[in-house]
Design an enzyme around this catalytic site. Structure first.
Site, short mmCIF file in Angstrom:
data_model
loop_
_atom_site.label_atom_id
_atom_site.label_comp_id
_atom_site.label_asym_id
_atom_site.label_seq_id
_atom_site.Cartn_x
_atom_site.Cartn_y
_atom_site.Cartn_z
N TYR A 166 32.22 32.10 80.09
CA TYR A 166 31.02 31.50 80.66
C TYR A 166 31.29 30.08 81.16
O TYR A 166 31.03 29.77 82.33
CB TYR A 166 29.93 31.49 79.59
CG TYR A 166 28.56 31.81 80.12
CD1 TYR A 166 27.52 32.14 79.25
CD2 TYR A 166 28.26 31.78 81.47
CE1 TYR A 166 26.27 32.44 79.71
CE2 TYR A 166 27.02 32.07 81.94
CZ TYR A 166 26.03 32.39 81.05
OH TYR A 166 24.78 32.68 81.51
N GLU A 173 32.33 27.76 89.58
CA GLU A 173 31.21 27.78 90.51
C GLU A 173 30.84 26.37 90.96
O GLU A 173 30.67 26.10 92.16
CB GLU A 173 29.99 28.46 89.87
CG GLU A 173 30.18 29.95 89.61
CD GLU A 173 29.07 30.56 88.77
OE1 GLU A 173 27.94 30.04 88.81
OE2 GLU A 173 29.33 31.55 88.06
#
Lengths: 243, 332
Positions: A166, A173
């Site tokens: 995660y 990102e």
């Protein structure tokens, strides 16, 4: 407390199994099994593609180009999951699933695809690998759950790998969006200025910055939610190992 | 439920019972046949019996922070709240009544919420209209637009919110006095946010007045807007007149002598229909995409409310007129 029906859960971030008995019918289950198998296979293709490209080129750079098409195809295909929730064959929140899938699709198309210059960034590899591993585990988890034969290993992986994947994905990102900023500003990509006859304006550059800022409240919430799920699901291990 | 009795304010549930003659000291005690009820207080979650009373005392004597508006008393932990008007004797309880208490959280009055959420847009829009500093480029500070439609839009927008404020103060009769406190933040964000967004573009120095059909478009839009404002007001008055002052009765609304209320023949919630019409008119008048968004979002929300209201009308009244739709005649 009644035992949650694991077989029918299919939430992106929550596996709090509903207590209701009715899950998808036989036809819907068959469809979902096929869907999840296909998705597992698709992400495996992407994984294999990445590994092969690395072995051939000998470097981590520019691996995006070797898996660009399957990535777009299978990540976009995940939009069907919103439909599954809306129709009711999957007991998840449409809003939550929608948010999750749309943010992935946004990154795939509106950032990585649209801003060519970021495609050779290493941050892209970072989030693509995180997504790939996560999705392979997640879709196989759902497949096995639907067939009521969930190996503990898969369940464990689903609720443990995220701890690293995660943050890894989020970092990739954010770095990618950040890398796209100068090009967006320079070209005015997806932006609308005044004056125009609909009296509207939109600055994609500012929008991207706000998107990055939104990670600050959102990411911890999702992360800790998964951690709570982990405690809950892996704690009941003894009850579910055999079924 | 007003039992003059105690409402034990714990986060626990509370069970009440009451002795007949304690139900209300102002009521006449009935005949000599005294019926005794007892109160037992149970925790809503664990069902432990916390205490047992055969005398009831006022709740806020023990916990002044749990004022009446925060109290939710129900017969079932997951059931609906009992109403203030409910009388213990008419409830399906035996000689030992069990009630469950839930704290509704901090409350705020509807009037307060409405005044705040409508006052904001009124003031904010005017700030943009007068081009207060720090919104647009400094050279435009305190200038006014050269387009007459911008002045018209300001008048319409201001009129709309002024009307809403006055209706809140003088027209509406609210079923519930209060709503949860967090609603005021949610509602104000919505109204204030959209008002600022719309006002920014309409009053912008680079604003482009309607080009599709020009002046004619603005004229028609104004007529639609005014028509719907009058319509909306007529409905509010009609609904107010359904309910005598201080009461909370609910009746089926019917058309009155006012032609604007004849829409009741076709629609359950014409106040929403007219509201949609007003904003549609405003969208046409300003030809501004953010206004269109606001209209669309409002439409969705009002449709949800209208459907809910329509459904409760149908549930409550056996003889509810079948021809009516929730918000749009025949369509929705």
């Amino acid at each position: 407390m009644s035992a949650p029906a694991i077989g029918t859960t299919k939430t992106a971030h929550s596996d709090v199994a509903p207590k209701k008995k009715r899950g998808p019918g036989a036809l819907a289950t068959a469809y979902l099994v096929i869907y999840n198998v296909v998705m597992t296979a698709g992400w495996l293709v992407i994984a294999v593609g990445l590994v092969r490209a690395y072995l051939v080129r000998g470097s981590y750079h520019g691996l995006y180009f070797s898996i660009e098409k399957p990535l777009k195809f299978f990540q976009t295909g995940a939009l069907l999951e919103i439909l599954h929730c809306a129709v009711g064959i999957v007991p998840s929140s449409v809003v939550l699933t929608g948010f999750q899938v749309l943010s992935r699709v946004f990154l795939t198309w509106a950032v990585t695809h649209s801003v060519r210059e970021v495609q050779s960034e290493d941050s892209v590899l970072l989030f693509v690998s995180a997504w790939t591993i996560t999705e392979i585990i997640r879709y196989s988890f759902y497949t096995f759950s639907l067939l009521n034969h969930l190996p503990y290993l898969i369940k464990w992986a689903r609720y443990t790998f995220f701890l690293v994947l995660y943050p890894m994905g989020v970092t990739g990102e954010l770095l990618t969006i950040y890398a796209a900023l100068p090009y967006v500003q320079k070209t005015g990509l997806y932006s609308v200025t005044l004056p125009n006859k609909y009296n509207f304006s939109f600055d994609y550059y500012t929008f991207l910055i706000l998107t990055m800022v939104s990670y600050i409240p959102l990411f911890p919430q999702l992360y800790f939610h998964m951690m709570r799920q982990r405690k809950k699901v892996l704690a009941h291990v003894e009850e579910y190992k055999t079924e | 439920m007003k039992l003059n009795g105690a409402f034990w304010p714990s986060s626990k549930t509370l069970c009440l019972a009451q002795t007949h003659h304690l139900s209300s000291p102002r009521e006449h005690t009935l005949s000599q046949a005294v019926v005794f009820f007892e109160v037992e207080i149970l925790d809503a979650k664990t069902k432990d019996k916390l205490c047992f009373l055969d005398k009831v005392r006022p709740l806020h004597k023990y916990y002044p922070q749990w004022y009446a508006a925060r109290q939710s008393i129900r017969l079932d932990p997951k059931g609906k709240s009992l109403k203030d008007e409910d009388v213990l004797q008419h409830l399906p309880v035996g000689t030992t009544a069990t009630f469950y208490f839930r704290d509704l959280g901090a409350q705020i009055s509807w009037v307060t919420v409405f005044l705040t959420e409508y006052g904001g847009p009124l003031l904010l829009y005017l700030m943009f209209y007068f081009r207060v500093p720090f919104i647009y480029a400094p050279k435009y500070d305190f200038t006014t637009s050269k387009h007459w439609v911008v002045h018209l839009a300001c008048m319409c927008h201001s009129f709309h919110y002024l009307k809403r404020l006055l209706e809140t103060l003088f027209v509406h009769r609210f079923s519930h006095g209060t709503m949860p406190l967090r609603n005021i933040f949610k509602n104000c964000t919505y109204y204030w946010g959209f008002a600022a967004w719309m006002a920014y573009y309409i009053n912008h120095p680079l604003y482009t007045p309607p080009t599709i059909y020009g002046e004619q478009q603005v004229r028609i839009a104004l007529i639609i807007f005014l028509f719907c404002q009058v319509g909306n007001f007529s409905i509010h008055i009609a609904l107010r007149n359904l309910r005598p002052p201080g009461s909370k009765t609910r009746k089926i609304p019917y058309p009155t002598k006012n032609p604007f209320t004849w829409i009741f023949l076709l629609v359950s919630c014409p106040n929403y229909t007219y509201e949609l019409g007003s904003w549609f008119g405003f969208t046409l008048m300003t030809q501004c995409l953010p206004v269109a968004f606001f209209t669309a979002v409002g439409f969705i929300q009002m449709t949800v409310w209208a459907k809910g209201k329509h459904r409760s009308y149908l549930k409550e009244f056996r003889d509810y007129p079948p021809l009516r739709s929730p918000i749009l005649p025949f369509v929705l």
